[in-house]
Design a protein around this motif. Structure first.
Motif, mmCIF file in Angstrom:
data_model
loop_
_atom_site.group_PDB
_atom_site.id
_atom_site.type_symbol
_atom_site.label_atom_id
_atom_site.label_comp_id
_atom_site.label_asym_id
_atom_site.label_seq_id
_atom_site.Cartn_x
_atom_site.Cartn_y
_atom_site.Cartn_z
ATOM 1 N N ALA A 192 0.832 -1.203 0.000
ATOM 2 C CA ALA A 192 0.000 0.000 0.000
ATOM 3 C C ALA A 192 0.867 1.255 0.000
ATOM 4 O O ALA A 192 0.581 2.227 -0.706
ATOM 5 N N ARG A 193 1.940 1.249 0.781
ATOM 6 C CA ARG A 193 2.843 2.405 0.794
ATOM 7 C C ARG A 193 3.492 2.601 -0.570
ATOM 8 O O ARG A 193 3.669 3.731 -1.041
ATOM 9 N N ILE A 239 -4.140 8.794 -4.361
ATOM 10 C CA ILE A 239 -4.845 8.324 -3.178
ATOM 11 C C ILE A 239 -4.147 8.828 -1.924
ATOM 12 O O ILE A 239 -2.914 8.914 -1.867
ATOM 13 N N ALA A 240 -4.916 9.174 -0.912
ATOM 14 C CA ALA A 240 -4.345 9.671 0.343
ATOM 15 C C ALA A 240 -4.035 8.509 1.261
ATOM 16 O O ALA A 240 -4.601 7.428 1.148
ATOM 17 N N ALA A 241 -3.118 8.755 2.187
ATOM 18 C CA ALA A 241 -2.755 7.726 3.161
ATOM 19 C C ALA A 241 -3.926 7.451 4.074
ATOM 20 O O ALA A 241 -4.674 8.364 4.445
ATOM 21 N N PRO A 242 -4.141 6.177 4.460
ATOM 22 C CA PRO A 242 -5.212 5.874 5.413
ATOM 23 C C PRO A 242 -4.981 6.589 6.712
ATOM 24 O O PRO A 242 -3.835 6.785 7.134
ATOM 25 N N PRO A 243 -6.048 7.017 7.404
ATOM 26 C CA PRO A 243 -5.882 7.715 8.686
ATOM 27 C C PRO A 243 -5.343 6.773 9.750
ATOM 28 O O PRO A 243 -5.496 5.572 9.659
ATOM 29 N N GLU A 303 -7.483 4.285 -10.600
ATOM 30 C CA GLU A 303 -6.702 3.077 -10.876
ATOM 31 C C GLU A 303 -7.065 1.962 -9.897
ATOM 32 O O GLU A 303 -7.219 0.797 -10.288
ATOM 33 N N LEU A 304 -7.192 2.313 -8.621
ATOM 34 C CA LEU A 304 -7.551 1.310 -7.627
ATOM 35 C C LEU A 304 -8.925 0.721 -7.921
ATOM 36 O O LEU A 304 -9.135 -0.487 -7.820
ATOM 37 N N TRP A 305 -9.859 1.590 -8.282
ATOM 38 C CA TRP A 305 -11.216 1.113 -8.546
ATOM 39 C C TRP A 305 -11.250 0.181 -9.756
ATOM 40 O O TRP A 305 -11.978 -0.816 -9.749
ATOM 41 N N GLN A 306 -10.465 0.486 -10.783
ATOM 42 C CA GLN A 306 -10.427 -0.373 -11.970
ATOM 43 C C GLN A 306 -10.013 -1.800 -11.615
ATOM 44 O O GLN A 306 -10.481 -2.771 -12.223
ATOM 45 N N PRO A 354 -3.950 -4.932 -0.247
ATOM 46 C CA PRO A 354 -3.414 -3.565 -0.230
ATOM 47 C C PRO A 354 -4.347 -2.561 -0.875
ATOM 48 O O PRO A 354 -4.401 -1.399 -0.461
ATOM 49 N N ILE A 355 -5.116 -2.992 -1.874
ATOM 50 C CA ILE A 355 -6.084 -2.093 -2.508
ATOM 51 C C ILE A 355 -7.186 -1.746 -1.521
ATOM 52 O O ILE A 355 -7.609 -0.595 -1.398
ATOM 53 N N SER A 356 -7.624 -2.758 -0.773
ATOM 54 C CA SER A 356 -8.657 -2.533 0.231
ATOM 55 C C SER A 356 -8.178 -1.548 1.303
ATOM 56 O O SER A 356 -8.934 -0.686 1.751
ATOM 57 N N LEU A 357 -6.921 -1.669 1.704
ATOM 58 C CA LEU A 357 -6.383 -0.761 2.718
ATOM 59 C C LEU A 357 -6.450 0.698 2.267
ATOM 60 O O LEU A 357 -6.623 1.597 3.085
ATOM 61 N N LEU A 358 -6.337 0.926 0.968
ATOM 62 C CA LEU A 358 -6.281 2.290 0.456
ATOM 63 C C LEU A 358 -7.647 2.872 0.108
ATOM 64 O O LEU A 358 -7.916 4.030 0.399
ATOM 65 N N TYR A 359 -8.504 2.076 -0.544
ATOM 66 C CA TYR A 359 -9.748 2.691 -0.972
ATOM 67 C C TYR A 359 -10.856 2.626 0.072
ATOM 68 O O TYR A 359 -11.786 3.433 0.049
#
Length: 279
Positions: free
Chosen positions: A117-118, A275-279, A129-132, A207-212
């Motif tokens: 994810a990083r 994409i922003a970093a997860p809180p 891109e993540l959604w695709q 990792p995609i789940s962690l971001l979106y």
């Protein structure tokens, strides 16, 4: 007479010239070679340790040879071995137990997800891109879960859905409640991924789940109606899984992902932004 018979004919080469001059050497062309890129010694050592683990020579649970032993085997200083072990430890292939002793470890399927994810954030990956990728992986996970889910998987998914419904029924709409709903959403899709029993798929989607997924918090806060739609989708997916209907599970999940995208757009967020970093 026009000239001495001793004079050399035009174009002739004197014997002395032949004897006294070495043949010309071809010019060396260094451009055909490139500079060797030699890996540091610690990288070579870490590569060899990893190869021994991946080949099965060193199996999970076995102790790693001591630094001194490895230094002698590889013919390097202990400091080199120490740096190599640090590299292998960061990969999750060895763990420290019983004091400072190192043992070969089997990394969990999700251990590498935060690192990936990083990397995606460093690559300036966008939500689009993540959604695709997610709109392909998540329906596939649901389809496989309909085939491979065990009763315990379905029970956990049902419990997750019940907790989500109960929390929404309270209608408090606080930040803490919305954060808990996001946690339950992340858990729901992770449970579906686990129920697929497809390890490469589980590794790819995490990792995609962690971001979106953290974006869902913003959607819930700006579009309160998104919570009920989210729950309805989870119920539809769960019902299809319980009926072992892979096509229906995949279609419900696809619609769920499309709805998620619409919610993202309705909040005014930019899908083309990194994409922003997860809180």
């Amino acid at each position: 007479m026009t000239g001495s018979t001793d004079a050399p004919r035009r174009g002739a080469v004197a014997a002395s010239d032949i004897r006294g001059r070495a043949p010309a050497r071809p010019r060396e062309d260094a451009s055909m070679f490139s500079r060797l890129q030699l890996a540091p010694a610690y990288k070579q050592v870490s590569t060899e340790i990893e190869r021994s683990i991946l080949s099965g020579q060193l199996r999970p649970g076995m102790p790693l040879p001591t630094e001194q032993s490895l230094a002698e085997r590889f013919g390097v200083h202990r400091s080199t071995v120490r740096e190599a072990i640090r590299q292998v430890e960061q990969e999750g292939l060895v763990q420290r137990r019983e004091g400072r002793r190192l043992f070969v470890a089997l990394p969990g399927l999700y251990d590498l997800a935060p690192r990936t994810a990083r990397l995606l954030m460093l690559q300036q990956t966008t939500f689009a891109e993540l959604w695709q990728v997610a709109v392909t992986l998540e329906p596939l996970a649901s389809q496989l879960a309909a085939q491979n889910a065990e009763p315990a998987d379905l029970d956990e998914l049902a419990r997750n859905t019940e907790l989500t419904a109960a929390l929404q029924a309270e209608g408090r709409n606080t930040l803490e409640d919305d954060q808990r709903l996001v946690e339950l959403d992340v858990e729901f899709h992770a449970l579906v991924g686990r129920a697929s029993r497809n390890r490469p798929l589980m590794l790819a989607r995490e990792p995609i789940s962690l971001l979106y997924n953290p974006t869902l918090l913003q959607i819930h806060q700006r579009l309160p109606q998104s919570k009920a739609r989210n729950l309805a989708a989870h119920r539809g997916i769960l019902d299809a899984l319980q009926r072992r209907d892979g096509a229906a599970a995949a279609e419900w999940t696809r619609k769920h992902m499309v709805d998620f995208k619409k919610g993202f757009e309705m909040t005014g967020l930019d899908m083309a932004a990194p994409i922003a970093a997860p809180p």
